[in-house]
Write a protein that holds these residues in place. Structure first.
Motif, PDB file in Angstrom:
ATOM      1  N   TRP A   1       0.754  -1.322  -0.139  1.00 41.77           N
ATOM      2  CA  TRP A   1       0.098  -0.127   0.096  1.00 41.77           C
ATOM      3  C   TRP A   1       0.915   1.221  -0.195  1.00 41.77           C
ATOM      4  N   ARG A   2       0.755   2.342  -0.806  1.00 36.50           N
ATOM      5  CA  ARG A   2       1.108   3.299  -0.834  1.00 36.50           C
ATOM      6  C   ARG A   2       0.525   4.595  -0.044  1.00 36.50           C
ATOM      7  N   GLY A   3       1.139   5.562   0.193  1.00 34.34           N
ATOM      8  CA  GLY A   3       0.453   6.785   0.653  1.00 34.34           C
ATOM      9  C   GLY A   3       0.424   7.129   2.130  1.00 34.34           C
ATOM     10  N   GLY A   4       1.021   6.346   2.799  1.00 29.42           N
ATOM     11  CA  GLY A   4       0.895   6.514   4.508  1.00 29.42           C
ATOM     12  C   GLY A   4       1.298   5.382   5.281  1.00 29.42           C
ATOM     13  N   ARG A   5       1.377   5.531   6.491  1.00 26.58           N
ATOM     14  CA  ARG A   5       1.822   4.483   7.428  1.00 26.58           C
ATOM     15  C   ARG A   5       0.713   3.209   7.369  1.00 26.58           C
ATOM     16  N   SER A   6       1.087   1.969   7.422  1.00 25.45           N
ATOM     17  CA  SER A   6       0.218   0.995   7.252  1.00 25.45           C
ATOM     18  C   SER A   6       0.140   0.243   8.692  1.00 25.45           C
ATOM     19  N   ASP A   7       0.329   0.735   9.771  1.00 25.12           N
ATOM     20  CA  ASP A   7       0.413   0.138  11.150  1.00 25.12           C
ATOM     21  C   ASP A   7      -1.003   0.859  12.100  1.00 25.12           C
ATOM     22  N   THR A   8      -1.527   1.740  11.503  1.00 30.45           N
ATOM     23  CA  THR A   8      -2.715   2.281  11.987  1.00 30.45           C
ATOM     24  C   THR A   8      -4.002   1.697  11.498  1.00 30.45           C
TER      25      THR A   8
ATOM     26  N   ALA B   1      -6.025  12.621   5.157  1.00 35.83           N
ATOM     27  CA  ALA B   1      -4.626  11.986   5.136  1.00 35.83           C
ATOM     28  C   ALA B   1      -4.429  10.768   6.128  1.00 35.83           C
ATOM     29  N   PRO B   2      -5.039  10.651   7.314  1.00 40.58           N
ATOM     30  CA  PRO B   2      -4.860   9.512   8.214  1.00 40.58           C
ATOM     31  C   PRO B   2      -5.386   8.113   7.429  1.00 40.58           C
ATOM     32  N   LEU B   3      -6.183   8.374   6.492  1.00 37.99           N
ATOM     33  CA  LEU B   3      -6.740   7.029   5.805  1.00 37.99           C
ATOM     34  C   LEU B   3      -6.230   6.701   4.606  1.00 37.99           C
ATOM     35  N   GLN B   4      -5.396   7.632   3.954  1.00 38.35           N
ATOM     36  CA  GLN B   4      -4.595   7.304   2.868  1.00 38.35           C
ATOM     37  C   GLN B   4      -3.820   5.962   2.493  1.00 38.35           C
ATOM     38  N   HIS B   5      -3.256   5.347   3.639  1.00 35.08           N
ATOM     39  CA  HIS B   5      -2.613   4.042   3.525  1.00 35.08           C
ATOM     40  C   HIS B   5      -3.596   3.172   3.047  1.00 35.08           C
ATOM     41  N   PHE B   6      -5.139   3.036   3.177  1.00 44.64           N
ATOM     42  CA  PHE B   6      -5.845   2.356   2.456  1.00 44.64           C
ATOM     43  C   PHE B   6      -6.168   2.289   1.178  1.00 44.64           C
ATOM     44  N   ASN B   7      -5.409   3.554   0.507  1.00 44.29           N
ATOM     45  CA  ASN B   7      -5.874   3.670  -0.997  1.00 44.29           C
ATOM     46  C   ASN B   7      -4.520   3.135  -1.794  1.00 44.29           C
ATOM     47  N   SER B   8      -4.415   2.013  -2.486  1.00 47.02           N
ATOM     48  CA  SER B   8      -3.328   2.026  -3.311  1.00 47.02           C
ATOM     49  C   SER B   8      -3.354   2.321  -4.515  1.00 47.02           C
ATOM     50  N   GLU B   9      -4.299   2.948  -5.079  1.00 49.87           N
ATOM     51  CA  GLU B   9      -4.491   3.684  -6.367  1.00 49.87           C
ATOM     52  C   GLU B   9      -4.557   5.392  -5.976  1.00 49.87           C
ATOM     53  N   ARG B  10      -3.762   5.916  -7.002  1.00 48.98           N
ATOM     54  CA  ARG B  10      -3.740   7.316  -6.776  1.00 48.98           C
ATOM     55  C   ARG B  10      -4.845   7.713  -7.408  1.00 48.98           C
ATOM     56  N   ALA B  11      -5.173   9.311  -6.905  1.00 48.11           N
ATOM     57  CA  ALA B  11      -6.490  10.048  -7.588  1.00 48.11           C
ATOM     58  C   ALA B  11      -6.224  10.117  -9.024  1.00 48.11           C
TER      59      ALA B  11
ATOM     60  N   ASN C   1     -11.823   1.435  -7.854  1.00 49.31           N
ATOM     61  CA  ASN C   1     -11.093   2.647  -8.042  1.00 49.31           C
ATOM     62  C   ASN C   1      -9.918   2.995  -7.108  1.00 49.31           C
ATOM     63  N   LEU C   2     -10.014   2.468  -5.852  1.00 51.22           N
ATOM     64  CA  LEU C   2      -9.030   2.974  -4.803  1.00 51.22           C
ATOM     65  C   LEU C   2      -7.949   1.824  -4.592  1.00 51.22           C
ATOM     66  N   ASN C   3      -8.339   0.776  -4.903  1.00 46.36           N
ATOM     67  CA  ASN C   3      -7.492  -0.472  -4.757  1.00 46.36           C
ATOM     68  C   ASN C   3      -7.440  -1.271  -5.995  1.00 46.36           C
ATOM     69  N   ARG C   4      -7.968  -1.167  -6.994  1.00 46.57           N
ATOM     70  CA  ARG C   4      -7.866  -2.077  -8.119  1.00 46.57           C
ATOM     71  C   ARG C   4      -8.347  -3.353  -7.993  1.00 46.57           C
ATOM     72  N   VAL C   5      -9.421  -3.531  -7.075  1.00 49.76           N
ATOM     73  CA  VAL C   5      -9.988  -4.843  -6.685  1.00 49.76           C
ATOM     74  C   VAL C   5     -11.194  -5.106  -7.697  1.00 49.76           C
ATOM     75  N   ARG C   6     -11.097  -6.059  -8.518  1.00 49.24           N
ATOM     76  CA  ARG C   6     -12.076  -6.519  -9.308  1.00 49.24           C
ATOM     77  C   ARG C   6     -13.302  -6.856  -8.437  1.00 49.24           C
ATOM     78  N   THR C   7     -14.452  -6.254  -8.764  1.00 47.77           N
ATOM     79  CA  THR C   7     -15.609  -6.322  -7.977  1.00 47.77           C
ATOM     80  C   THR C   7     -16.900  -6.150  -8.840  1.00 47.77           C
TER      81      THR C   7
END
Length: 291
Positions: free
Chosen positions: A5-12, A106-116, A74-80
């Motif tokens: 995951w990109r864009g922030g901490r992964s431990d929160t 910002a605090p939730l950006q580590h849940f987004n692996s795709e950029r805007a 769109n935020l994780n490129r997970v086929r759904t």
């Protein structure tokens, strides 16, 4: 664990973020409009992005307007793929994506692996099966099902989907025969129900089954995950006791309340667990991790 995951901490965790926002000694809950995001973050924390991306991806049962599926795609490129008799209406979510709404916390950006994608970017569309997930369709996927059972169950489910409406009381028979006109984007999302083999492949190779307030499909959604032996996360809401009078708890008591419904789901398999999601309203999730 969730990798890459990109864009922030992964431990929160998502829950910890909500707790950090607490004021006056109470944890602030996400409004109901944020429940799709809360469930998406739970899926990522609990099962991991790589698991969700396996096979044909996530099945979103009774996904309503399609926001959870839209976010996963769109935020994780997970086929759904959404299984719901109603047309998806995603225009509002496309605008939110282009305006950067899904990427501005910002605090939730580590849940987004795709950029805007930006104002000139292109949104990805979830798949859509305009049908009911009912007991017959789930049973047709079991090993004991007869040859041709899936084709017949899909045909029956599809026909019923075209003759009902969604009301404040749930799914009801439609007496107004006016045809719903879909946009080109909405039509492109629909799976061709005439290709039963393709639809069956999408269901059988699902990575995960989710249901966010799936109403009458609640029981079938969990049964599908257990049949396929894939992860599941079901957030039950309405009981629909009249529609399911034969549901009984292990004690023999009928399922009449939301508490009863959660207990009834948990009793389906000893591997099932329960958690609470950080949003207002019916926020208890029953989830399943095979193994």
């Amino acid at each position: 664990a969730v990798c890459g995951w990109r864009g922030g901490r992964s431990d929160t965790t998502a829950t910890e973020v909500e707790e950090q926002r607490a004021w006056g000694g109470r944890r602030r809950l996400v409004r109901k409009s944020g429940k799709a995001g809360a469930l998406r973050r739970f899926l990522l924390e609990t099962f991991g992005e790589e698991t969700l991306k396996q096979g044909e991806g996530v099945l979103d049962i009774a996904g309503g307007n399609g926001e959870l599926a839209f976010q996963l795609v769109n935020l994780n490129r997970v086929r759904t793929t959404v299984i719901d008799p109603r047309p998806l209406r995603i225009d509002r979510f496309v605008r939110k994506l282009s305006w950067g709404v899904y990427h501005d916390t910002a605090p939730l950006q580590h849940f987004n692996s795709e950029r805007a994608p930006g104002r000139n970017g292109t949104a990805r569309l979830p798949g859509h099966l305009r049908a009911f997930l009912d007991e017959a369709l789930v049973a047709s996927l079991q090993a004991s099902a007869s040859q041709g059972a899936f084709v017949e169950a899909l045909r029956s489910s599809r026909e019923r989907a075209l003759t009902v409406d969604w009301t404040t009381k749930g799914i009801e028979d439609k007496f107004d025969e006016a045809e719903v006109v879909l946009s080109a984007a909405e039509q492109s999302m629909d799976l061709p129900c005439s290709d039963a083999a393709m639809v069956e492949n999408v269901l059988r190779r699902a990575s995960c089954v989710v249901g966010l307030h799936p109403d009458q499909a609640t029981g079938a959604a969990l049964e599908l995950a257990l049949t396929l032996n894939v992860p599941a996360a079901i957030v039950p809401c309405c009981v629909y006791a009249v529609d399911f009078p034969k549901r009984r708890l292990a004690s023999g008591a009928p399922v009449r309340s939301h508490e009863d419904l959660v207990s009834w789901l948990l009793e389906r398999d000893p591997r099932l667990r329960e958690a609470t999601l950080p949003f207002e309203g019916r926020n208890r999730v029953v989830y399943f991790k095979p193994g």
